[in-house]
Design a protein around this motif. Structure first.
Motif, PDB file in Angstrom:
ATOM      1  N   PHE A  65      17.714   4.935  -2.893  1.00  0.00           N
ATOM      2  CA  PHE A  65      17.170   6.290  -3.029  1.00  0.00           C
ATOM      3  C   PHE A  65      18.112   7.144  -3.877  1.00  0.00           C
ATOM      4  O   PHE A  65      19.321   6.975  -3.825  1.00  0.00           O
ATOM      5  CB  PHE A  65      16.952   6.897  -1.639  1.00  0.00           C
ATOM      6  N   HIS A  66      17.486   8.028  -4.696  1.00  0.00           N
ATOM      7  CA  HIS A  66      18.245   8.780  -5.704  1.00  0.00           C
ATOM      8  C   HIS A  66      19.087   7.789  -6.512  1.00  0.00           C
ATOM      9  O   HIS A  66      20.288   7.969  -6.694  1.00  0.00           O
ATOM     10  CB  HIS A  66      19.131   9.846  -5.057  1.00  0.00           C
ATOM     11  N   SER A  67      18.427   6.745  -6.981  1.00  0.00           N
ATOM     12  CA  SER A  67      19.118   5.578  -7.532  1.00  0.00           C
ATOM     13  C   SER A  67      19.213   5.623  -9.050  1.00  0.00           C
ATOM     14  O   SER A  67      18.209   5.502  -9.755  1.00  0.00           O
ATOM     15  CB  SER A  67      18.380   4.304  -7.108  1.00  0.00           C
ATOM     16  N   THR A  68      20.443   5.763  -9.533  1.00  0.00           N
ATOM     17  CA  THR A  68      20.662   5.697 -10.976  1.00  0.00           C
ATOM     18  C   THR A  68      20.270   4.347 -11.566  1.00  0.00           C
ATOM     19  O   THR A  68      19.541   4.291 -12.562  1.00  0.00           O
ATOM     20  CB  THR A  68      22.128   6.011 -11.308  1.00  0.00           C
ATOM     21  N   PRO A  69      20.707   3.214 -10.991  1.00  0.00           N
ATOM     22  CA  PRO A  69      20.334   1.934 -11.601  1.00  0.00           C
ATOM     23  C   PRO A  69      18.839   1.684 -11.591  1.00  0.00           C
ATOM     24  O   PRO A  69      18.287   1.157 -12.571  1.00  0.00           O
ATOM     25  CB  PRO A  69      21.093   0.892 -10.771  1.00  0.00           C
ATOM     26  N   ASP A  70      18.145   2.047 -10.525  1.00  0.00           N
ATOM     27  CA  ASP A  70      16.700   1.826 -10.500  1.00  0.00           C
ATOM     28  C   ASP A  70      15.985   2.778 -11.453  1.00  0.00           C
ATOM     29  O   ASP A  70      14.932   2.431 -12.007  1.00  0.00           O
ATOM     30  CB  ASP A  70      16.175   1.972  -9.070  1.00  0.00           C
TER      31      ASP A  70
ATOM     32  N   ASP B 263       0.822  -1.209   0.000  1.00  0.00           N
ATOM     33  CA  ASP B 263       0.000   0.000   0.000  1.00  0.00           C
ATOM     34  C   ASP B 263       0.862   1.268   0.000  1.00  0.00           C
ATOM     35  O   ASP B 263       0.480   2.291   0.564  1.00  0.00           O
ATOM     36  CB  ASP B 263      -0.952   0.001   1.199  1.00  0.00           C
ATOM     37  N   ILE B 264       2.028   1.185  -0.640  1.00  0.00           N
ATOM     38  CA  ILE B 264       2.916   2.339  -0.745  1.00  0.00           C
ATOM     39  C   ILE B 264       2.899   2.844  -2.189  1.00  0.00           C
ATOM     40  O   ILE B 264       3.190   2.085  -3.119  1.00  0.00           O
ATOM     41  CB  ILE B 264       4.357   1.974  -0.332  1.00  0.00           C
ATOM     42  N   LEU B 265       2.574   4.097  -2.372  1.00  0.00           N
ATOM     43  CA  LEU B 265       2.661   4.707  -3.698  1.00  0.00           C
ATOM     44  C   LEU B 265       4.121   4.737  -4.135  1.00  0.00           C
ATOM     45  O   LEU B 265       5.003   5.120  -3.354  1.00  0.00           O
ATOM     46  CB  LEU B 265       2.100   6.119  -3.668  1.00  0.00           C
ATOM     47  N   ASN B 266       4.375   4.348  -5.373  1.00  0.00           N
ATOM     48  CA  ASN B 266       5.767   4.262  -5.796  1.00  0.00           C
ATOM     49  C   ASN B 266       5.866   4.395  -7.315  1.00  0.00           C
ATOM     50  O   ASN B 266       4.898   4.124  -8.039  1.00  0.00           O
ATOM     51  CB  ASN B 266       6.376   2.941  -5.334  1.00  0.00           C
ATOM     52  N   PRO B 267       7.036   4.795  -7.819  1.00  0.00           N
ATOM     53  CA  PRO B 267       7.182   4.995  -9.271  1.00  0.00           C
ATOM     54  C   PRO B 267       7.128   3.702 -10.069  1.00  0.00           C
ATOM     55  O   PRO B 267       6.719   3.715 -11.228  1.00  0.00           O
ATOM     56  CB  PRO B 267       8.547   5.679  -9.398  1.00  0.00           C
ATOM     57  N   HIS B 268       7.522   2.577  -9.489  1.00  0.00           N
ATOM     58  CA  HIS B 268       7.585   1.339 -10.261  1.00  0.00           C
ATOM     59  C   HIS B 268       6.192   0.801 -10.595  1.00  0.00           C
ATOM     60  O   HIS B 268       5.919   0.413 -11.729  1.00  0.00           O
ATOM     61  CB  HIS B 268       8.414   0.300  -9.515  1.00  0.00           C
ATOM     62  N   SER B 269       5.306   0.763  -9.610  1.00  0.00           N
ATOM     63  CA  SER B 269       3.922   0.348  -9.892  1.00  0.00           C
ATOM     64  C   SER B 269       3.272   1.315 -10.870  1.00  0.00           C
ATOM     65  O   SER B 269       2.513   0.907 -11.755  1.00  0.00           O
ATOM     66  CB  SER B 269       3.125   0.293  -8.587  1.00  0.00           C
ATOM     67  N   THR B 270       3.568   2.599 -10.705  1.00  0.00           N
ATOM     68  CA  THR B 270       2.994   3.617 -11.584  1.00  0.00           C
ATOM     69  C   THR B 270       3.501   3.453 -13.012  1.00  0.00           C
ATOM     70  O   THR B 270       2.734   3.525 -13.977  1.00  0.00           O
ATOM     71  CB  THR B 270       3.329   5.021 -11.045  1.00  0.00           C
TER      72      THR B 270
ATOM     73  N   GLY C  62      17.169  13.935 -11.677  1.00  0.00           N
ATOM     74  CA  GLY C  62      16.662  13.029 -12.698  1.00  0.00           C
ATOM     75  C   GLY C  62      16.385  11.626 -12.219  1.00  0.00           C
ATOM     76  O   GLY C  62      15.818  10.811 -12.951  1.00  0.00           O
ATOM     77  N   THR C  63      16.777  11.281 -10.997  1.00  0.00           N
ATOM     78  CA  THR C  63      16.611   9.921 -10.490  1.00  0.00           C
ATOM     79  C   THR C  63      15.251   9.716  -9.862  1.00  0.00           C
ATOM     80  O   THR C  63      14.507  10.659  -9.575  1.00  0.00           O
ATOM     81  CB  THR C  63      17.683   9.585  -9.436  1.00  0.00           C
ATOM     82  N   ILE C  64      14.943   8.430  -9.634  1.00  0.00           N
ATOM     83  CA  ILE C  64      13.765   8.050  -8.843  1.00  0.00           C
ATOM     84  C   ILE C  64      14.258   7.168  -7.698  1.00  0.00           C
ATOM     85  O   ILE C  64      15.432   6.798  -7.634  1.00  0.00           O
ATOM     86  CB  ILE C  64      12.694   7.335  -9.696  1.00  0.00           C
ATOM     87  N   ASP C  65      13.334   6.821  -6.793  1.00  0.00           N
ATOM     88  CA  ASP C  65      13.665   5.973  -5.655  1.00  0.00           C
ATOM     89  C   ASP C  65      13.074   4.579  -5.832  1.00  0.00           C
ATOM     90  O   ASP C  65      11.976   4.420  -6.375  1.00  0.00           O
ATOM     91  CB  ASP C  65      13.097   6.557  -4.352  1.00  0.00           C
ATOM     92  N   LEU C  66      13.810   3.584  -5.367  1.00  0.00           N
ATOM     93  CA  LEU C  66      13.242   2.256  -5.130  1.00  0.00           C
ATOM     94  C   LEU C  66      12.987   2.206  -3.636  1.00  0.00           C
ATOM     95  O   LEU C  66      13.900   2.006  -2.833  1.00  0.00           O
ATOM     96  CB  LEU C  66      14.212   1.156  -5.559  1.00  0.00           C
ATOM     97  N   LEU C  67      11.739   2.395  -3.240  1.00  0.00           N
ATOM     98  CA  LEU C  67      11.427   2.682  -1.851  1.00  0.00           C
ATOM     99  C   LEU C  67      11.749   1.539  -0.902  1.00  0.00           C
ATOM    100  O   LEU C  67      11.833   1.742   0.307  1.00  0.00           O
ATOM    101  CB  LEU C  67       9.946   3.076  -1.726  1.00  0.00           C
ATOM    102  N   SER C  68      11.948   0.338  -1.436  1.00  0.00           N
ATOM    103  CA  SER C  68      12.286  -0.780  -0.562  1.00  0.00           C
ATOM    104  C   SER C  68      13.741  -0.759  -0.122  1.00  0.00           C
ATOM    105  O   SER C  68      14.096  -1.418   0.858  1.00  0.00           O
ATOM    106  CB  SER C  68      11.993  -2.108  -1.268  1.00  0.00           C
TER     107      SER C  68
END
Length: 563
Positions: free
Chosen positions: A126-131, A67-74, A117-123
Motif C-alpha cells: 500500500f502506498h507502494s512506489t515499486p508497484d 472481484d476486487i476493483l483495483n488499479p492493475h486490472s484497470t 502519487g502512489t497506488i496500492d497493490l491490494l494483495s
C-alpha cells in the motif's frame, strides 16, 4: 499450437539501428499481426469487466479474479487497448468507443491514486512506489503509442494519462523499494518519463539507484535467481534504461543473462525454475518473458543464437508472447527479419556455482541438480517429467534432506547432510527460575547427552541415456527413511503398487517402474519397499502429484537409475 503463428518475416531493416521511425515501416509483419489479433481477444474480455454505471463511484474501474476493483486490472485495459487503437489490423483500430472506455479507466486510476502519487497493490503493498513503477512502466509505453497513433479522440485519454503519470513521477523520485529488481523498475520508469517530459529530477533519482551497481553474479544470474519472472524483467528494464539514458554499457548484463538462460532451457521449451528465490520457484513456465530481450539483441547485435532462441520461444510459448505486444509495437526496428539462426546449446554439462545448480542436457533429455533445496534433482524426457526427488528420515523430526553444497565428486557430484539429535540434562542448579517456567530455561544452557548422529550422502552421476543416484546413510540405525519420486500429473505409472487410502501415492518394490506421457517414458528403479510410512515426522508434506516411494531403514544404502 493449433496453427503456425509466425509465418513470415518479410520485411528487412538495417539491424544495427535499435530504433526506426514508424513512417519507414508502415506495414506490420504477419507474426506481429497475429499477436495483435490475440490482443484483441484480451481487450474484448476486459471491456466486459469494466464498471459502466455512470452513477457508480467506481465508474471505469475493473475487477480482478477475486472481484476486487483495483488499479492493475484497470491499467491493463489502457495498456492492451492502446495496442489495439495503434494497430491498423486490430478490430479496435482508432476505435472511439474503446478510447472512451480507456479514458474512463484512466479517470478511475486518477481517483484511486494517493495524494503522494502512489497506488496500492491490494494483495499486499500500500502506498507502494515499486508497484506504482510496475504500472507506469507499461502506461508510459501506452502514452507513446497513443501519441504515435494520431487517433481521433486520443487527446483526452492522453491528457488525463499525462496527469496520472506525472503524479506517479513525483512518487518515484522520492519513494523506497522492497526487492533488488525494484531499483531497476523505478530507474526504467524514470527513464521513460524523462523521455516524455524531461526533468533533471528523474535522471538524478535513477542515477542514485544505478550507482548501487547491477546485481548480476559470475554465472549471469541476478540476485533473486528468479528465472521465470524477475530475471527477464531485469533484462527488459535494463534495455529501457540503456535506450532512454543512452547507457549502452548496461546491455552487457542483459547479454550475460541471456547467454546463461540458454542453458536453463528444458528440451520441451520450459525454463528451469528450481533455484529461484522468489514466488516462481519450481513453477512450470515457458520463455515468453524473454522474447523481447532476445529479439532486441538479436536485431541490435545481429546475434544468430538469440535469433534461434526467438524461434524456439515462438514455437513453445506461442501466443503468450502477446503479453509484450506493447514493447514490440513501440520499437518498429524489431519488426525486421531476424538474423540467420545459429545453433544453441543442447548437449552439455554446465555448472552454475553461484546458484548451486548443475545442468545436464543431452538433446531430448535433461537433468538439473540443485543444492540448498529439498528437491535436489529433476529429470525430463520430452513430455515425461520427474519434477523432483526428495529424501527424508524420521530423525528427531528434522530429517528432510537438504544439502548446503553441491560438490564435484570425480565423474559426478555429491550432496551431504549431517544431523544431530541430542538429549538434555537437568538445568544448571544456580540458574533455575523459582516459578519453574520452562521458557526461562533455554536448551542451550542444558548439558547434552546420548547425542544421536545421522549423515546422508547422495552421489549422482551421468550414465548412458540418463542418471544414476546412490543414497547412503551412516550413524543412528533403524531410522525409517523414504526416497520420494514426484512426477508431473497426467501420465501413467507401471510396475508400482498404490498405497491404500491415498490419492496418488505408490510404492516401488524390487523392480523397475515406468512413467509414460504422450509416448515419452521415464524408467526408474530398482526400488525397495520395507515399510509403508511415507508421511515421516519432520518431512515435507506430499506434493499434489503422482509420487512413488522407495522405503527402508538406516543404514540406508540404495542405488537407482533414471533413463
Amino acid at each position: 499450437m493449433q496453427r503456425r503463428i509466425f509465418l513470415s518475416r518479410s520485411l528487412t531493416l538495417c539491424a544495427a539501428l535499435p530504433v526506426l521511425r514508424l513512417d519507414l515501416q508502415p506495414h506490420m509483419p504477419e507474426w506481429l499481426v497475429t499477436l495483435v489479433k490475440q490482443n484483441d481477444l484480451g481487450v474484448a474480455s476486459l471491456l466486459n469487466y469494466q464498471v459502466k454505471d455512470e452513477n457508480s463511484e467506481n465508474l471505469g474501474g475493473l475487477r480482478d479474479s477475486f472481484d476486487i476493483l483495483n488499479p492493475h486490472s484497470t491499467a491493463a485495459l489502457v495498456q492492451w487497448g492502446t495496442c489495439a487503437v495503434f494497430s491498423p489490423k486490430s478490430r479496435f483500430y482508432q476505435s472511439e468507443e474503446l478510447l472512451s472506455a480507456m479514458n474512463l479507466a484512466v479517470m478511475y486510476l486518477l481517483k484511486t491514486q494517493h495524494s503522494d502519487g502512489t497506488i496500492d497493490l491490494l494483495s499486499t503493498n500500500f502506498h507502494s512506489t515499486p508497484d506504482t513503477g510496475f504500472l507506469v512502466k507499461r502506461l508510459a509505453i501506452a502514452y507513446s503509442l497513443l501519441k504515435k497513433s494520431a487517433a481521433p479522440g486520443a487527446g483526452k485519454v492522453m491528457d488525463n494519462l499525462k496527469t496520472f503519470l506525472l503524479r506517479c513521477g513525483e512518487a518515484l523520485i522520492v519513494g523506497g523499494i522492497h526487492t533488488p529488481n525494484h531499483r531497476w523498475v523505478v530507474s526504467a520508469v524514470l527513464a521513460r518519463l524523462n523521455q516524455l517530459w524531461p526533468d533533471p529530477k528523474y535522471a538524478a533519482r535513477a542515477e542514485q539507484w544505478l550507482s548501487e551497481h547491477i546485481d548480476l553474479d559470475a554465472d549471469g544470474q541476478y540476485n533473486e535467481k528468479s528465472t521465470f519472472i524477475y530475471s527477464s524483467l531485469s533484462d527488459r528494464l535494463l534495455i529501457t534504461i540503456s535506450n532512454s539514458f543512452k547507457k549502452t554499457g548496461l546491455l552487457q548484463y542483459v547479454r550475460k543473462n541471456l547467454d546463461m538462460t540458454m542453458y536453463y532451457v528444458h528440451p520441451n521449451g520450459e525454463i528451469v525454475t528450481d533455484a529461484s528465490g522468489r514466488q516462481d520457484k519450481a513453477v512450470v513456465g515457458t520463455l515468453e518473458n524473454y522474447y523481447y530481450p532476445y529479439r532486441y539483441l538479436a536485431v541490435y547485435d545481429k546475434n544468430g543464437q538469440y535469433a534461434a532462441m526467438c524461434t524456439m520461444i515462438e514455437k513453445t510459448a506461442g501466443l503468450k508472447i502477446a503479453g509484450y505486444l506493447d514493447y514490440l509495437l513501440d520499437d518498429p526496428a524489431l519488426w525486421a527479419e531476424l538474423p540467420v539462426a545459429k545453433p544453441v546449446p543442447v548437449n552439455f554439462v554446465k555448472a552454475f556455482p553461484n546458484s548451486g545448480l548443475v545442468r545436464i542436457r543431452r538433446d531430448q533429455w535433461d537433468a538439473t541438480l540443485i543444492a540448498n533445496n529439498p528437491v535436489w534433482l529433476t529429470f525430463m524426457k520430452g513430455s515425461a517429467v520427474l519434477q523432483g526427488i526428495r529424501f527424508a528420515s524420521s530423525f528427531f523430526g528434522k530429517g528432510q534432506f537438504v544439502s548446503e553444497k553441491l560438490d564435484a565428486d570425480g565423474p559426478g557430484w555429491k550432496l551431504t547432510q549431517k544431523l544431530e539429535g541430542p538429549y538434555y540434562q537437568p538445568y544448571p542448579k544456580d540458574y533455575i527460575p523459582t516459578d519453574g517456567d520452562w521458557e526461562k530455561m533455554p536448551r542451550y544452557f542444558r548439558p547434552q547427552s546420548e547425542v544421536q548422529k545421522l549423515e546422508t550422502i547422495i552421489s549422482i552421476k551421468e550414465i548412458e541415456h540418463g542418471m544414476e543416484i546412490t543414497i547412503k546413510t551412516r550413524g543412528t540405525e533403524r531410522v525409517p527413511a523414504a526416497l520420494e519420486l514426484i512426477f508431473r500429473p497426467g501420465g501413467t505409472l507401471h510396475s508400482v503398487s498404490k498405497l491404500d487410502q491415498t490419492k496418488d501415492t505408490w510404492l516401488l518394490g524390487d523392480t523397475m517402474g515406468t512413467y509414460t506421457l504422450n509416448g515419452d517414458q521415464i524408467s526408474f528403479g530398482p526400488g525397495k519397499a520395507l515399510h509403508k510410512n511415507v508421511a515421516l515426522r519432520g518431512a515435507l508434506p506430499p506434493m499434489d502429484a503422482p509420487t512413488v516411494f522407495i522405503t527402508g531403514f538406516t543404514p540406508f544404502s540404495h542405488t537407482i537409475r533414471l533413463t
